[in-house]
Design a protein around this motif. Structure first.
Motif, PDB file in Angstrom:
ATOM      1  N   MET A   1      -2.176   3.518 -14.493  1.00 50.73           N
ATOM      2  CA  MET A   1      -1.491   3.372 -13.211  1.00 50.73           C
ATOM      3  C   MET A   1      -0.143   4.090 -13.275  1.00 50.73           C
ATOM      4  N   THR A   2       0.159   4.877 -12.242  1.00 49.53           N
ATOM      5  CA  THR A   2       1.436   5.578 -12.169  1.00 49.53           C
ATOM      6  C   THR A   2       2.307   4.943 -11.097  1.00 49.53           C
ATOM      7  N   VAL A   3       3.558   4.706 -11.461  1.00 50.46           N
ATOM      8  CA  VAL A   3       4.546   4.187 -10.518  1.00 50.46           C
ATOM      9  C   VAL A   3       5.615   5.260 -10.330  1.00 50.46           C
ATOM     10  N   LEU A   4       5.869   5.625  -9.091  1.00 51.56           N
ATOM     11  CA  LEU A   4       6.899   6.615  -8.789  1.00 51.56           C
ATOM     12  C   LEU A   4       8.237   5.894  -8.594  1.00 51.56           C
ATOM     13  N   VAL A   5       9.242   6.328  -9.334  1.00 57.06           N
ATOM     14  CA  VAL A   5      10.558   5.674  -9.279  1.00 57.06           C
ATOM     15  C   VAL A   5      11.610   6.712  -8.868  1.00 57.06           C
ATOM     16  N   PRO A   6      11.880   6.849  -7.574  1.00 55.80           N
ATOM     17  CA  PRO A   6      12.939   7.768  -7.136  1.00 55.80           C
ATOM     18  C   PRO A   6      14.312   7.252  -7.570  1.00 55.80           C
ATOM     19  N   ASN A  95       0.045  11.285  -7.721  1.00 55.73           N
ATOM     20  CA  ASN A  95      -0.919  10.283  -7.235  1.00 55.73           C
ATOM     21  C   ASN A  95      -0.537   8.862  -7.673  1.00 55.73           C
ATOM     22  N   PRO A  96       0.683   8.392  -7.354  1.00 54.67           N
ATOM     23  CA  PRO A  96       1.101   7.050  -7.782  1.00 54.67           C
ATOM     24  C   PRO A  96       0.406   5.963  -6.970  1.00 54.67           C
ATOM     25  N   GLU A  97       0.328   4.789  -7.565  1.00 52.88           N
ATOM     26  CA  GLU A  97      -0.242   3.650  -6.853  1.00 52.88           C
ATOM     27  C   GLU A  97       0.809   2.889  -6.067  1.00 52.88           C
TER      28      GLU A  97
END
Length: 509
Positions: A1-6, A95-97
């Motif tokens: 699972m990928t989490v995008l953290v701006p 493609n983050p979740e």
């Protein structure tokens, strides 16, 4: 699972709440240099260099700490130009979740963050910004049952909450506030501490060249840029301040001297506001200097009040009052700032000094901003929204959440007294008392009428006269109004004619 953290440009902290909410294994940190953020106002060139360089250095620090970082440079050929545009590209690429982000500091950016879940169809978690001492809910609770939102009483609550400068439940020294001890004028023969200088490294030099080309029409000079752009160097600057400047900071925090840009000020606010330094840590270290006997109470209390009091209070006011705060204009002032606000080319030496150093360094201390530049803007009837925009674009530490209430509310009284019980105005006498500016001025500070009279004098009385309908019942202005009323009708007319003549020729002053 990928989490995008701006991670935004004012969130340059390794312990940011959004980073704490995810694991390194699954996170992709997204940092974005975008044209929309560099041009929504014409930021001072040094401000652009500082933020962009600090971002690039922080990205390197994140990578060294084990984070995967997707960094988008301003000159990238496929740069989308906005936070939302770059989020869209990052979603397509990674493609983050879900998205996890620390709350924005400004209404404008907060609206973007809140739109992402609907726009992209992904869960978006917005984490509270733990770098502040007072939460939004805490401030609203404090403010909800008060008729007047006086900063002093908020500050006392913050002292109690943190225990800073508290002894057995009471303020150290028996007083909450030592401001009356902090108004000494300085003399040019006093020994002056100096902030550290950080010559630009290769990263910063590359950004300087880019800013000079791409933002050539923005105000300010780039020569001599020497601000810290890493947390380590910001820490060195903090240590230098505590060791050399804090002991006399209190005595001379309101003083102004020709050619002395920094005096005993810390020059740490840009680093705090960008996230390179922790505000509570700085307050605790200042307290430790007092407890160790290395700095007097008036200096330490004055420094802590600027962070624990004013900084936290301004944030609370900004978020409580809402996006329409920027449009408030209690006096209905409409005058445009003269062009020399962007050049410093004025015969009034106090403004020439304060604006001139601002254009060179993107810095001026709080009395230069409030009682020289802001005082003048208020006296001439400048549009407070335009004054706000000037401060926002011109100062290195200016982010809207802290700058807007300080400028429009405190300096320009645009909110009608929400932040201050009276306008911060003065004649030339105050500037003469707190500085040596008047000695080198083409105008005479003791004169009110005539070609050589200090413009602040007639403007001060004219301001009071033309706004008597709104200020006449203000108890803090009772004495100046009594003084005005004791003048003859002819003297009053002469003063107001003097002010009108000056304002009619403002562009040439």
């Amino acid at each position: 699972m990928t989490v995008l953290v701006p991670v935004l440009g004012d969130q340059l902290s390794l312990d940011l709440s959004s980073l704490a909410a995810v694991s390194q294994r699954e996170a992709v940190v997204l940092m974005m240099e975008v044209s929309e953020e560099t041009t929504y106002v014409r930021h001072h060139k040094q401000k652009l260099v500082y933020i962009l360089s600090a971002m690039r250095h922080h990205a390197r620090a994140l990578i060294e700490a084990g984070w995967q970082v997707d960094y988008v440079r301003l000159d990238a050929p496929d740069n989308g130009g906005s936070f939302t545009g770059e989020i869209a590209r990052a979603i397509e690429h990674h493609n983050p979740e879900r998205i996890v982000v620390t709350e924005a500091g400004e209404w404008r950016v907060a609206a973007m963050l809140e739109s992402w879940e609907t726009l992209f169809g992904l869960p978006v978690t917005i984490c509270a910004d733990s770098r502040f001492i007072c939460s939004h809910r805490e401030f609203d609770t404090w403010a909800s049952d008060r008729r007047e939102l006086t900063m002093e009483f908020f500050y006392r609550e913050m002292r109690k909450k943190t225990g800073l400068l508290m002894q057995d439940g009471k303020p150290a020294g028996g007083r909450w506030n030592f401001d009356k001890d902090n108004r000494k004028p300085a003399k040019p023969d006093l020994w002056m501490p100096r902030p550290l200088s950080f010559p630009p490294d290769a990263i910063t030099q590359e950004i300087i060249a880019h800013v000079e080309t791409r933002f050539a029409d923005h105000p300010g000079a780039l020569e001599g840029f020497d601000y810290a752009v890493t947390a380590a160097d910001a820490e060195r600057q903090a240590a230098n301040f505590f060791a050399h400047a804090l002991p006399q900071f209190g005595d001379y925090e309101d003083a102004m001297l020709t050619g002395e840009r920094f005096l005993w000020h810390s020059i740490l606010s840009p680093y705090i506001n960008a996230g390179l330094l922790d505000p509570l840590d700085l307050c605790q270290r200042a307290e430790a200097e007092f407890e160790a006997g290395r700095a007097p109470l008036n200096s330490v209390e004055g420094y802590i009040r600027q962070i624990l009091g004013w900084r936290e209070y301004m944030r609370g006011i900004y978020w409580r009052e809402g996006p329409d705060y920027v449009d408030r204009n209690f006096f209905n002032h409409q005058r445009s700032l003269p062009d020399w606000f962007w050049t410093g080319d004025t015969q009034m030496n106090c403004l020439h000094q304060a604006i001139g150093q601002t254009l060179v360094t993107a810095h001026a201390h709080h009395i230069q901003r409030l009682m020289v530049i802001g005082n003048f803007a208020l006296l001439i009837g400048a549009d407070p929204k335009q004054v706000h925009q000037w401060y926002l674009e011109i100062y290195l530490d200016a982010y809207e959440w802290v700058e807007l209430p300080n400028t429009l509310g405190m300096s320009q009284f645009g909110d009608g007294g929400l932040l201050g019980s009276k306008p911060y105005i003065s004649s030339g006498a105050y500037i003469n008392r707190m500085s040596d500016y008047c000695r080198g001025c083409r105008y005479t500070v003791t004169e009110r009428i005539g070609e050589d009279a200090c413009p602040f004098n007639a403007l001060y009385w004219d301001f009071l006269a033309r706004h008597r309908d709104k200020l006449g019942d203000n108890h803090r202005l009772a004495m100046p109004y009594r003084t005005w009323d004791r003048q003859t009708a002819e003297d009053q007319k002469a003063t107001r004619r003097q002010a009108k003549t000056f304002l009619d020729g403002l562009a040439r002053r």
